[in-house]
Design a protein around this motif. Structure first.
Motif, PDB file in Angstrom:
ATOM      1  N   UNK A 559      38.641  30.544  40.787  1.00  0.00           N
ATOM      2  CA  UNK A 559      38.389  30.981  39.416  1.00  0.00           C
ATOM      3  C   UNK A 559      39.562  30.651  38.507  1.00  0.00           C
ATOM      4  N   UNK A 560      39.264  30.529  37.238  1.00  0.00           N
ATOM      5  CA  UNK A 560      40.313  30.356  36.237  1.00  0.00           C
ATOM      6  C   UNK A 560      40.912  31.711  35.887  1.00  0.00           C
ATOM      7  N   UNK A 561      42.079  31.675  35.249  1.00  0.00           N
ATOM      8  CA  UNK A 561      42.769  32.920  34.909  1.00  0.00           C
ATOM      9  C   UNK A 561      41.970  33.788  33.956  1.00  0.00           C
ATOM     10  N   UNK A 562      41.426  33.161  32.928  1.00  0.00           N
ATOM     11  CA  UNK A 562      40.685  33.927  31.925  1.00  0.00           C
ATOM     12  C   UNK A 562      39.488  34.602  32.579  1.00  0.00           C
ATOM     13  N   UNK A 563      38.843  33.866  33.477  1.00  0.00           N
ATOM     14  CA  UNK A 563      37.679  34.407  34.169  1.00  0.00           C
ATOM     15  C   UNK A 563      38.053  35.601  35.038  1.00  0.00           C
ATOM     16  N   UNK A 564      39.137  35.450  35.795  1.00  0.00           N
ATOM     17  CA  UNK A 564      39.575  36.557  36.646  1.00  0.00           C
ATOM     18  C   UNK A 564      39.880  37.786  35.796  1.00  0.00           C
ATOM     19  N   UNK A 565      40.525  37.558  34.671  1.00  0.00           N
ATOM     20  CA  UNK A 565      40.874  38.677  33.796  1.00  0.00           C
ATOM     21  C   UNK A 565      39.620  39.357  33.248  1.00  0.00           C
ATOM     22  N   UNK A 566      38.670  38.546  32.820  1.00  0.00           N
ATOM     23  CA  UNK A 566      37.405  39.084  32.301  1.00  0.00           C
ATOM     24  C   UNK A 566      36.677  39.872  33.381  1.00  0.00           C
ATOM     25  N   UNK A 567      36.615  39.302  34.573  1.00  0.00           N
ATOM     26  CA  UNK A 567      35.919  39.969  35.668  1.00  0.00           C
ATOM     27  C   UNK A 567      36.590  41.303  35.982  1.00  0.00           C
ATOM     28  N   UNK A 568      37.887  41.269  36.095  1.00  0.00           N
ATOM     29  CA  UNK A 568      38.616  42.490  36.445  1.00  0.00           C
ATOM     30  C   UNK A 568      38.402  43.575  35.383  1.00  0.00           C
ATOM     31  N   UNK A 569      38.179  43.126  34.152  1.00  0.00           N
ATOM     32  CA  UNK A 569      37.937  44.074  33.063  1.00  0.00           C
ATOM     33  C   UNK A 569      36.644  44.861  33.210  1.00  0.00           C
ATOM     34  N   UNK A 570      35.796  44.474  34.168  1.00  0.00           N
ATOM     35  CA  UNK A 570      34.547  45.220  34.384  1.00  0.00           C
ATOM     36  C   UNK A 570      34.803  46.535  35.103  1.00  0.00           C
ATOM     37  N   UNK A 571      35.948  46.663  35.780  1.00  0.00           N
ATOM     38  CA  UNK A 571      36.264  47.955  36.406  1.00  0.00           C
ATOM     39  C   UNK A 571      37.406  48.600  35.623  1.00  0.00           C
ATOM     40  N   UNK A 572      37.699  49.849  35.966  1.00  0.00           N
ATOM     41  CA  UNK A 572      38.739  50.560  35.226  1.00  0.00           C
ATOM     42  C   UNK A 572      38.204  51.098  33.916  1.00  0.00           C
ATOM     43  N   UNK A 573      36.899  51.314  33.845  1.00  0.00           N
ATOM     44  CA  UNK A 573      36.291  51.770  32.600  1.00  0.00           C
ATOM     45  C   UNK A 573      35.972  53.259  32.648  1.00  0.00           C
ATOM     46  N   UNK A 574      36.110  53.843  33.818  1.00  0.00           N
ATOM     47  CA  UNK A 574      35.840  55.276  33.928  1.00  0.00           C
ATOM     48  C   UNK A 574      37.119  56.029  34.218  1.00  0.00           C
ATOM     49  N   UNK A 575      36.995  57.232  34.771  1.00  0.00           N
ATOM     50  CA  UNK A 575      38.183  58.049  35.009  1.00  0.00           C
ATOM     51  C   UNK A 575      38.721  57.857  36.418  1.00  0.00           C
ATOM     52  N   UNK A 576      37.898  57.281  37.326  1.00  0.00           N
ATOM     53  CA  UNK A 576      38.367  57.070  38.694  1.00  0.00           C
ATOM     54  C   UNK A 576      39.392  55.955  38.762  1.00  0.00           C
TER      55      UNK A 576
END
Ligand code: ADP
Ligand code: MG
Length: 678
Positions: A559-576
């Motif tokens: 994966x490209x860097x931007x893609x990895x960053x975007x993907x990782x942004x899908x988690x860490x959206x709640x309180x856990x």
């Protein structure tokens, strides 16, 4: 051209086609087609003084030549000068060349000497028979970028002719040129095409020379002028002043379960001020994944509705559009507002009904994919058009939207953080609001790098998380060569995980699913009816499921860097506490290793973008071809000082020297400016 034979016409056509491939049409195009490097044919080196591996020119007599078959057919010529002898070797050759290399012929040859089986030799030297009193050239010989079937000699001739004819007058006023310490245009151009022999060739070739600097500045200036001019033209068009009552926006703000961050408030103020102006807003809302752009967009849409207009939001994928639709529907239903939904996958009847209601002005807010810009869609009173992830749309789609909302206010949103110097040039025709702060209460995502060999442990971890009531993504590898292969891999992964984890509810989503199927899977995931979602990169943008706190990315090294960053942004959206596990296969290439190190160490999107820019260079970074921005040939967008200067000069020039500005644009862009308006 009636007098040309068919063959002549054909060759004229192919020459024209080849020149067109290089972008060579006007005299100015030729003048600005600058050498890649130079060859020094101004002096003759004695064979005795030749250094292996260094290209040089020799003047020699042919002793004899023969066709040899060792092991392949090849032409060998023995030559000598007063100091020594060498062999010229041609692995492919024309009969005419063999004829030229006859005993007794005197040649000038150019090439790199090295040690062969039979002594010193040059493979495929350039050569010609020396004329009776042929003098040496007075300048270095330019080597131009070219294309298959177009020789250097032809290019040199055409460029030399254009240099004679073209208008090389300066487009920078002398005072400005002196202040910037730049040479005259004509002098710089002449020097680059025909450098004197005493010039430091290495300096010239490294492009670290005042003549190059002038060209680089001019190129950046043309880009800035063109972008600023497009901005001014659009601004002159006029748009309805959207005068808000704040009734709807205040109600929305009061009903939200959170308060706007300071960054969101600032962006919202900037947008509201633009909407009240009598010319169209041209603003970009830039914010890292999860920074909360959607609510700002919702406020802007309500502002337009209060003023009696419609607002449209367009997203690049069905999944993303649907997320926006759901969120807006939840937020706006209590305000008594209908949100229309328009995508290509709607049934014909539903689509026609939606289009009719939009056309009659019955729906104030419309969300959809590029179906929104189809010909049939006519907005009754479009006041605001918002494009999410605008860089993912093609040039044509962006133009189409501009046309639909020609007199509407425009807001683009992007989660791709762009470093400042790039932004100055990529977005010179936009005003920018930045969300530089994430909403509070987010737990940072822990990133782990795990070798493929330990996949079992990762599967166990996913199992544990899902058993504890949380949800997870499993992202399948990107396979650039083949979408079919990518699909197959995703299906295999799905089957394998289903076999490994029989007690989990597992879903699969990929680009080949029908939109309704995709939507069904996503709905089930949002409702926690699916615990583990196996996905291709279709989930890269915008998906928002706060309960999902674990992500596994397989073959992260692809994966490209931007893609990895975007993907990782899908988690860490709640309180856990959330984690992103990057599975990688060994051996790692150097670039892949560098990328994984960056994504492991850095979580800030802007910083990652800066590193990405460093690794990839600017052209690829913004996908310039796709954006419609002409690639810079000579200037480097990372040269911040020069970009800043060009930007400042462009503003002054458009105001004070409009004729010079026009001449400058004509020289650099000719008729190619249209593309930039997208
Ligand atoms: P993005 O900028 O990536 O599009 P979203 O608009 O999807 O981000 O917002 C991400 C999540 O944060 C959403 O669930 C949204 O409701 C929530 N959110 C937005 N603004 C705030 C805020 N000020 N405080 C808390 N949560 C917020
Ligand atoms: Mg978003």
């Amino acid at each position: 051209m009636p007098c040309l034979s068919l063959a002549e016409k054909k060759s004229a056509n192919t020459l024209a086609a080849r020149l067109a491939r290089l972008g060579l049409r006007t005299d100015a195009d030729y003048v600005l087609h600058l050498p890649l490097r130079y060859e020094d044919e101004t002096r003759i080196t004695s064979i005795r003084d030749a250094q292996p591996g260094v290209a040089a020119q020799f003047e020699v007599d042919v002793i004899d030549s023969e066709i040899a078959y060792r092991p392949h057919r090849q032409l060998l010529a023995r030559v000598r000068d007063a100091g020594g002898g060498l062999i010229l070797r041609f692995l492919n050759f024309y009969p005419s060349q063999q004829k030229t290399l006859q005993a007794g012929a005197r040649l000038r040859i150019f090439g790199e000497l090295h040690e062969g089986h039979l002594g010193p030799e040059i493979i495929h030297p350039r050569f010609h028979v020396v004329g009776a009193d042929e003098s040496l050239p007075e300048c270095l010989t330019p080597v131009y970028p070219t294309t298959a079937g177009l020789g250097q000699a032809t290019l040199r001739r055409l460029i030399a002719r254009a240099l004679q004819r073209a208008d090389l007058s300066d487009t920078l006023p002398p005072a400005l040129r002196q202040r910037l310490r730049l040479p005259e245009f004509a002098a710089a151009i002449q020097l680059l095409h025909t450098p004197p022999p005493d010039i430091a060739q290495a300096v010239l070739e490294s492009r670290d020379h005042p003549a190059w600097r002038r060209v680089q500045f001019d190129e950046l200036l043309a880009q800035q002028l063109s972008l600023r001019r497009a901005y001014t033209a659009r601004r002159a068009r006029g748009a309805p002043r959207l005068l808000a009552t704040t009734k709807l926006t205040k109600t929305l703000l009061a009903s939200l379960p959170f308060r706007l961050t300071a960054a969101q408030q600032r962006a919202w103020r900037e947008i509201a001020a633009d909407l009240g102006q009598p010319h169209p807003m041209q603003r970009l809302l830039q914010g890292d994944v999860g920074s909360g752009k959607t609510v700002v967009a919702a406020l802007a849409m309500l502002h337009a509705v209060e003023a009696g207009y419609q607002a449209a939001l367009m997203a690049p994928t069905e999944i993303l559009a649907e997320q926006h639709y759901r969120k807006l529907a939840v937020w706006l239903a209590p305000l008594g507002l209908e949100v229309a939904w328009l995508t290509g996958s709607l049934k014909k009847r539903e689509k026609e009904a939606a289009i009719a209601r939009v056309g009659a002005g019955e729906t104030p807010i419309i969300v959809g994919t590029h179906a929104l810009i189809e010909d049939k869609v006519e907005f009754a009173r479009l006041g605001l058009a918002i494009v999410d992830e605008q860089h993912r749309f093609g040039v044509r789609q962006r133009l189409a939207l501009k046309e639909k909302g020609l007199f509407a206010h425009q807001l683009a949103m992007s989660a791709t953080p762009i470093p400042r110097t790039l932004a100055m040039s990529y977005y010179a025709d936009l005003d920018v609001s930045v969300l530089d702060e994430l909403p509070p209460g987010r737990t940072p995502v822990t990133t782990k790098l795990v070798a493929e060999a330990r996949r079992d442990q990762v599967v166990a971890r996913v199992h544990e998380a899902c058993r504890a009531g949380r949800q997870a993504y499993w992202v399948c590898p990107l396979i650039e060569e083949s979408e079919t292969l990518q699909l197959k891999t995703a299906e295999e992964t799905f089957e394998r995980l289903t076999a490994d984890l029989p007690d989990l509810k597992i879903g699969l989503v990929h680009g080949r699913l029908k939109a309704t199927e995709k939507a069904a899977v996503m709905t089930a995931f949002v409702a926690n009816e699916i615990q583990l979602l196996v996905a291709t990169t279709v989930i890269e943008v915008g998906v928002d499921v706060p309960n999902a706190s674990l992500m596994v990315i397989e073959h992260a090294e692809r994966f490209g860097l931007a893609q990895l960053h975007q993907l990782r942004g899908r988690v860490g959206r709640g309180t856990d506490a959330s984690a992103c596990i990057l599975l990688y296969a060994q051996p790692l290439g150097e670039l892949a290793r560098a990328r994984l190190k960056i994504i492991f160490e850095i979580s800030d999107g802007f910083e990652i973008a800066r590193e990405d820019l460093r690794l990839r260079g600017p052209g690829e970074f913004i996908g310039a071809r796709q954006s419609g921005l002409p690639l810079l040939r000579y200037a480097d967008l990372q040269d911040a000082a020069l970009v800043e200067q060009a930007r400042a000069v462009a503003e002054d020039m458009l105001r004070d020297e409009p004729e010079l500005a026009a001449a400058h644009l004509q020289r650099w862009l000719g008729g190619r400016e249209e593309l930039l308006k997208a």
